[in-house]
Design a protein around this motif. Structure first.
Motif, PDB file in Angstrom:
ATOM      1  N   LEU A 141     110.706  51.427 -46.609  1.00 55.29           N
ATOM      2  CA  LEU A 141     109.362  51.834 -46.993  1.00 55.29           C
ATOM      3  C   LEU A 141     109.351  53.122 -47.816  1.00 55.29           C
ATOM      4  O   LEU A 141     108.433  53.353 -48.592  1.00 55.29           O
ATOM      5  CB  LEU A 141     108.510  52.005 -45.740  1.00 55.29           C
ATOM      6  N   TRP A 142     110.360  53.962 -47.601  1.00 55.40           N
ATOM      7  CA  TRP A 142     110.482  55.232 -48.318  1.00 55.40           C
ATOM      8  C   TRP A 142     111.937  55.665 -48.231  1.00 55.40           C
ATOM      9  O   TRP A 142     112.618  55.384 -47.240  1.00 55.40           O
ATOM     10  CB  TRP A 142     109.577  56.288 -47.660  1.00 55.40           C
ATOM     11  N   SER A 143     112.424  56.339 -49.271  1.00 51.03           N
ATOM     12  CA  SER A 143     113.796  56.842 -49.221  1.00 51.03           C
ATOM     13  C   SER A 143     113.977  58.004 -50.178  1.00 51.03           C
ATOM     14  O   SER A 143     113.231  58.161 -51.153  1.00 51.03           O
ATOM     15  CB  SER A 143     114.802  55.739 -49.569  1.00 51.03           C
ATOM     16  N   CYS A 152     115.329  57.911 -44.884  1.00 53.04           N
ATOM     17  CA  CYS A 152     114.524  56.738 -45.204  1.00 53.04           C
ATOM     18  C   CYS A 152     113.567  56.415 -44.063  1.00 53.04           C
ATOM     19  O   CYS A 152     113.766  56.854 -42.937  1.00 53.04           O
ATOM     20  CB  CYS A 152     115.403  55.524 -45.515  1.00 53.04           C
ATOM     21  N   THR A 153     112.548  55.674 -44.396  1.00 53.12           N
ATOM     22  CA  THR A 153     111.662  55.093 -43.398  1.00 53.12           C
ATOM     23  C   THR A 153     111.835  53.592 -43.514  1.00 53.12           C
ATOM     24  O   THR A 153     111.575  53.009 -44.573  1.00 53.12           O
ATOM     25  CB  THR A 153     110.194  55.501 -43.639  1.00 53.12           C
ATOM     26  N   MET A 154     112.336  52.990 -42.435  1.00 53.36           N
ATOM     27  CA  MET A 154     112.642  51.564 -42.422  1.00 53.36           C
ATOM     28  C   MET A 154     111.597  50.807 -41.610  1.00 53.36           C
ATOM     29  O   MET A 154     111.133  51.290 -40.574  1.00 53.36           O
ATOM     30  CB  MET A 154     114.018  51.317 -41.804  1.00 53.36           C
ATOM     31  N   ARG A 155     111.261  49.617 -42.071  1.00 56.66           N
ATOM     32  CA  ARG A 155     110.391  48.728 -41.303  1.00 56.66           C
ATOM     33  C   ARG A 155     111.252  48.064 -40.223  1.00 56.66           C
ATOM     34  O   ARG A 155     112.310  47.520 -40.513  1.00 56.66           O
ATOM     35  CB  ARG A 155     109.779  47.670 -42.197  1.00 56.66           C
ATOM     36  N   THR A 156     110.793  48.155 -38.976  1.00 53.09           N
ATOM     37  CA  THR A 156     111.479  47.506 -37.864  1.00 53.09           C
ATOM     38  C   THR A 156     110.477  46.647 -37.110  1.00 53.09           C
ATOM     39  O   THR A 156     109.275  46.699 -37.382  1.00 53.09           O
ATOM     40  CB  THR A 156     112.096  48.535 -36.889  1.00 53.09           C
ATOM     41  N   ASP A 157     110.960  45.887 -36.145  1.00 50.39           N
ATOM     42  CA  ASP A 157     110.065  45.074 -35.324  1.00 50.39           C
ATOM     43  C   ASP A 157     109.078  45.934 -34.546  1.00 50.39           C
ATOM     44  O   ASP A 157     107.993  45.484 -34.189  1.00 50.39           O
ATOM     45  CB  ASP A 157     110.871  44.209 -34.343  1.00 50.39           C
ATOM     46  N   ASP A 158     109.463  47.191 -34.289  1.00 53.82           N
ATOM     47  CA  ASP A 158     108.598  48.126 -33.555  1.00 53.82           C
ATOM     48  C   ASP A 158     107.767  49.003 -34.479  1.00 53.82           C
ATOM     49  O   ASP A 158     107.178  49.975 -34.034  1.00 53.82           O
ATOM     50  CB  ASP A 158     109.455  49.017 -32.648  1.00 53.82           C
ATOM     51  N   GLY A 159     107.733  48.691 -35.752  1.00 54.11           N
ATOM     52  CA  GLY A 159     106.982  49.488 -36.722  1.00 54.11           C
ATOM     53  C   GLY A 159     107.903  50.364 -37.542  1.00 54.11           C
ATOM     54  O   GLY A 159     109.134  50.324 -37.402  1.00 54.11           O
ATOM     55  N   PRO A 160     107.335  51.197 -38.421  1.00 50.82           N
ATOM     56  CA  PRO A 160     108.153  52.067 -39.267  1.00 50.82           C
ATOM     57  C   PRO A 160     108.944  53.078 -38.436  1.00 50.82           C
ATOM     58  O   PRO A 160     108.423  53.641 -37.473  1.00 50.82           O
ATOM     59  CB  PRO A 160     107.128  52.782 -40.149  1.00 50.82           C
ATOM     60  N   PRO A 220     113.095  64.832 -34.404  1.00 50.24           N
ATOM     61  CA  PRO A 220     111.833  64.102 -34.442  1.00 50.24           C
ATOM     62  C   PRO A 220     111.643  63.444 -35.805  1.00 50.24           C
ATOM     63  O   PRO A 220     112.203  63.903 -36.794  1.00 50.24           O
ATOM     64  CB  PRO A 220     110.778  65.186 -34.208  1.00 50.24           C
ATOM     65  N   PRO A 221     110.855  62.373 -35.855  1.00 49.22           N
ATOM     66  CA  PRO A 221     110.622  61.697 -37.138  1.00 49.22           C
ATOM     67  C   PRO A 221     109.789  62.581 -38.070  1.00 49.22           C
ATOM     68  O   PRO A 221     108.886  63.260 -37.629  1.00 49.22           O
ATOM     69  CB  PRO A 221     109.863  60.434 -36.745  1.00 49.22           C
ATOM     70  N   TRP A 222     110.128  62.576 -39.350  1.00 48.65           N
ATOM     71  CA  TRP A 222     109.409  63.414 -40.302  1.00 48.65           C
ATOM     72  C   TRP A 222     108.031  62.870 -40.637  1.00 48.65           C
ATOM     73  O   TRP A 222     107.158  63.623 -41.005  1.00 48.65           O
ATOM     74  CB  TRP A 222     110.209  63.658 -41.579  1.00 48.65           C
ATOM     75  N   SER A 223     107.805  61.584 -40.512  1.00 47.94           N
ATOM     76  CA  SER A 223     106.489  61.023 -40.875  1.00 47.94           C
ATOM     77  C   SER A 223     105.394  61.445 -39.919  1.00 47.94           C
ATOM     78  O   SER A 223     104.217  61.334 -40.250  1.00 47.94           O
ATOM     79  CB  SER A 223     106.563  59.506 -40.978  1.00 47.94           C
TER      80      SER A 223
END
Length: 160
Positions: free
Chosen positions: A75-77, A105-113, A150-153
């Motif tokens: 989704l983003w990199s 990067c922000t990856m799409r997973t089954d549990d969301g981004p 922690p996640p940056w988003s």
């Protein structure tokens, strides 16, 4: 083996052009594998592969396949590439090159981004054609992938 000044200059220019090719690849990747930016980087018969992502053959398949990966999974990199190690052929018209990748990067997973770190290296080949240097082969070997904590988003932007 010694080379004349023109040959030496050609080899220096080739190394710089291949370094620029790697930088343009990173810029295209960070724009969601924009096909218009990716297409000029690859020879018609090029290959691109990375285990867990894709094995693609031909410029059109590479540009479409990488764009699909960005649309579906990445989704983003932002790609941090090291300067490539370039080994030019004796005639200076082709080269093998290797460089390291460190990617946020922000990856799409089954549990969301999910925000992730990704690291590895690229093995590639390039060759000089009528319209400049192009990749003829890229293999991405992903050696490290993990969730950012922690996640940056989730961070709030700094107020000015």
């Amino acid at each position: 083996m010694t080379h004349g000044i023109e040959q030496r200059l050609h080899r220096i220019e080739a190394r710089h052009a291949i370094g620029d090719l790697v930088a343009r690849y990173a810029a295209a990747a960070d724009r969601r594998n924009d096909p218009a930016m990716m297409a000029p980087l690859f020879a018609d018969d090029a290959t691109w592969s990375s285990e867990g992502f894709a094995a693609l053959a031909g410029r059109d398949a590479i540009t479409q396949g990488l764009a699909a990966i960005a649309a579906e999974r990445v989704l983003w990199s932002i790609h941090y590439m090291t300067p490539p190690l370039v080994v030019l052929a004796e005639d200076g018209m082709s080269a093998d090159c290797q460089w390291y990748l460190w990617e946020l990067c922000t990856m799409r997973t089954d549990d969301g981004p999910r925000d992730q770190w990704l690291g590895g290296w690229y093995d590639g080949s390039a060759r000089m054609g009528n319209d400049g240097w192009k990749f003829s082969r890229i293999i991405l070997d992903v050696r490290l992938q993990g969730e950012a904590s922690p996640p940056w988003s989730l961070r709030k932007p700094v107020q000015a």
